[in-house]
Scaffold this motif. Structure first.
Motif, short mmCIF file in Angstrom:
data_model
loop_
_atom_site.label_atom_id
_atom_site.label_comp_id
_atom_site.label_asym_id
_atom_site.label_seq_id
_atom_site.Cartn_x
_atom_site.Cartn_y
_atom_site.Cartn_z
N GLN A 169 0.87 -1.18 0.00
CA GLN A 169 0.00 0.00 0.00
C GLN A 169 0.90 1.23 0.00
OE1 GLN A 169 -3.45 -0.31 -0.07
NE2 GLN A 169 -3.00 -2.50 -0.25
N HIS A 170 0.67 2.15 -0.91
CA HIS A 170 1.56 3.30 -1.07
C HIS A 170 0.76 4.57 -1.38
CE1 HIS A 170 4.05 6.07 -3.48
NE2 HIS A 170 5.02 5.67 -2.68
N HIS A 171 1.20 5.67 -0.76
CA HIS A 171 0.64 6.99 -1.05
C HIS A 171 1.76 8.01 -0.93
CE1 HIS A 171 -3.33 5.24 -0.41
NE2 HIS A 171 -2.88 4.76 0.72
N TYR A 172 1.69 9.02 -1.77
CA TYR A 172 2.56 10.18 -1.58
C TYR A 172 1.83 11.13 -0.64
CZ TYR A 172 5.35 8.59 -5.54
OH TYR A 172 6.15 7.85 -6.36
N PHE A 173 2.60 11.86 0.17
CA PHE A 173 1.99 12.88 1.03
C PHE A 173 2.94 14.04 1.14
CE2 PHE A 173 4.50 10.49 4.03
CZ PHE A 173 4.72 11.28 5.14
N GLN A 174 2.52 15.08 1.82
CA GLN A 174 3.28 16.34 1.92
C GLN A 174 3.63 16.85 0.53
OE1 GLN A 174 6.45 15.24 4.64
NE2 GLN A 174 5.24 15.85 6.41
N LEU A 175 2.58 17.01 -0.29
CA LEU A 175 2.71 17.53 -1.65
C LEU A 175 3.64 16.69 -2.52
CD1 LEU A 175 2.92 21.34 -0.76
CD2 LEU A 175 0.90 20.04 -1.46
N GLY A 176 3.65 15.39 -2.29
CA GLY A 176 4.48 14.48 -3.08
C GLY A 176 5.93 14.39 -2.62
N MET A 177 6.26 15.08 -1.54
CA MET A 177 7.64 15.09 -1.07
C MET A 177 8.00 13.84 -0.26
SD MET A 177 9.07 17.89 -2.21
CE MET A 177 8.08 17.84 -3.68
N ASN A 178 7.01 13.11 0.21
CA ASN A 178 7.25 11.91 1.02
C ASN A 178 6.42 10.75 0.52
OD1 ASN A 178 9.04 11.75 3.39
ND2 ASN A 178 8.07 13.69 3.94
N ASN A 179 6.95 9.55 0.76
CA ASN A 179 6.24 8.31 0.50
C ASN A 179 5.75 7.76 1.82
OD1 ASN A 179 7.18 7.27 -2.44
ND2 ASN A 179 8.92 8.26 -1.44
N PHE A 180 4.52 7.28 1.84
CA PHE A 180 3.99 6.54 2.97
C PHE A 180 3.66 5.14 2.44
CE2 PHE A 180 0.54 4.75 5.41
CZ PHE A 180 1.04 4.88 6.69
N CYS A 181 4.16 4.12 3.12
CA CYS A 181 4.01 2.78 2.61
C CYS A 181 3.78 1.79 3.75
CB CYS A 181 5.28 2.41 1.84
SG CYS A 181 5.24 0.80 1.08
N THR A 182 2.90 0.80 3.49
CA THR A 182 2.76 -0.31 4.41
C THR A 182 2.85 -1.59 3.60
OG1 THR A 182 0.34 -0.43 4.23
CG2 THR A 182 1.24 0.96 5.99
N VAL A 183 3.45 -2.61 4.21
CA VAL A 183 3.51 -3.96 3.64
C VAL A 183 3.31 -4.95 4.77
CG1 VAL A 183 4.95 -3.49 1.61
CG2 VAL A 183 6.05 -3.92 3.80
N VAL A 184 2.97 -6.17 4.41
CA VAL A 184 2.64 -7.20 5.38
C VAL A 184 3.49 -8.43 5.12
CG1 VAL A 184 0.77 -8.70 6.21
CG2 VAL A 184 0.28 -6.32 5.60
N LYS A 185 3.91 -9.07 6.20
CA LYS A 185 4.61 -10.36 6.08
C LYS A 185 3.58 -11.45 5.83
CE LYS A 185 7.61 -13.50 8.69
NZ LYS A 185 8.45 -13.63 9.90
N ARG A 186 3.87 -12.31 4.89
CA ARG A 186 2.93 -13.39 4.55
C ARG A 186 2.56 -14.20 5.79
NH1 ARG A 186 5.59 -13.15 -0.41
NH2 ARG A 186 4.16 -13.31 -2.15
N SER A 187 1.29 -14.57 5.87
CA SER A 187 0.81 -15.40 7.00
C SER A 187 1.16 -16.84 6.78
CB SER A 187 -0.71 -15.27 7.13
OG SER A 187 -1.05 -13.95 7.44
#
Length: 187
Positions: A169-187
């Motif tokens: 899951q990925h989004h840019y924030f702070q006017l595109g100056m930063n990346n916010f990302c989440t990932v999950v370890k396989r169950s």
């Protein structure tokens, strides 16, 4: 020496975005927790236990928060499957051995555990350098220490293709100056 005035504002914006990704009662690891472990202290009432590691932090234990002074090399000093969430807020760009640390994070997360991270985008480099070197409103030492900048494609490659996380899951924030990302370890 006092902190450049924009640093705490940027930190608060990152913390606000990350907080909603931490389930109540979690055991979390904050890699690069900073000198004061501010994020862990903020999260303390919300989590079961929080551990912070950073080469700048003084070791302490207070309630459900514990810190360890540690220079990130290749290994994290925690057992396999120890954490429900690992956070890295504006840290990965400072680490020489990015792949090894991400593999270690994968190892210490429980199956289904989540990595939450923020990193500067490729477009932020000239802006950050201007703010640091010319205006002196962000830390010059921090900006000089950046090893790399990221876009969505670079993050996905290192997190999914190389480290084998899933649910990118990925989004840019702070006017595109930063990346916010989440990932999950396989169950």
């Amino acid at each position: 020496m006092s902190e450049p005035f924009l640093e705490p504002i940027l930190r608060q914006l990152r913390l606000h975005r990350v907080k909603k990704h931490i389930p109540k009662g979690s055991v979390i690891l904050d890699i690069g927790c900073g000198t004061k472990a501010s994020f862990l202290k903020t999260m303390s009432p919300h989590i079961k236990q929080g551990f912070g590691v950073d080469f700048k932090v003084k070791e302490f234990q207070s309630g459900n928060i514990q810190t360890k002074q540690l220079r990130l090399e290749n290994n994290l000093p925690f057992a396999d499957e120890s954490f429900q969430v690992v956070t890295m807020l504006a840290v990965l760009e400072h680490i020489d051995n990015e792949k090894e640390i991400l593999q270690e994070i994968h190892r210490v997360l429980i199956p289904g555990g989540k990595l939450v991270l923020t990193v500067p985008s490729v477009w932020s480099q000239p802006v950050l350098e201007f703010l640091a070197y010319k205006l002196k409103i962000v830390s010059e030492a921090e900006i000089r220490d950046h090893k790399r900048y990221y876009n969505r494609k670079k993050l996905k490659k290192v997190l999914i293709d190389i480290t084998q996380f899933q649910d990118f899951q990925h989004h840019y924030f702070q006017l595109g100056m930063n990346n916010f990302c989440t990932v999950v370890k396989r169950s």
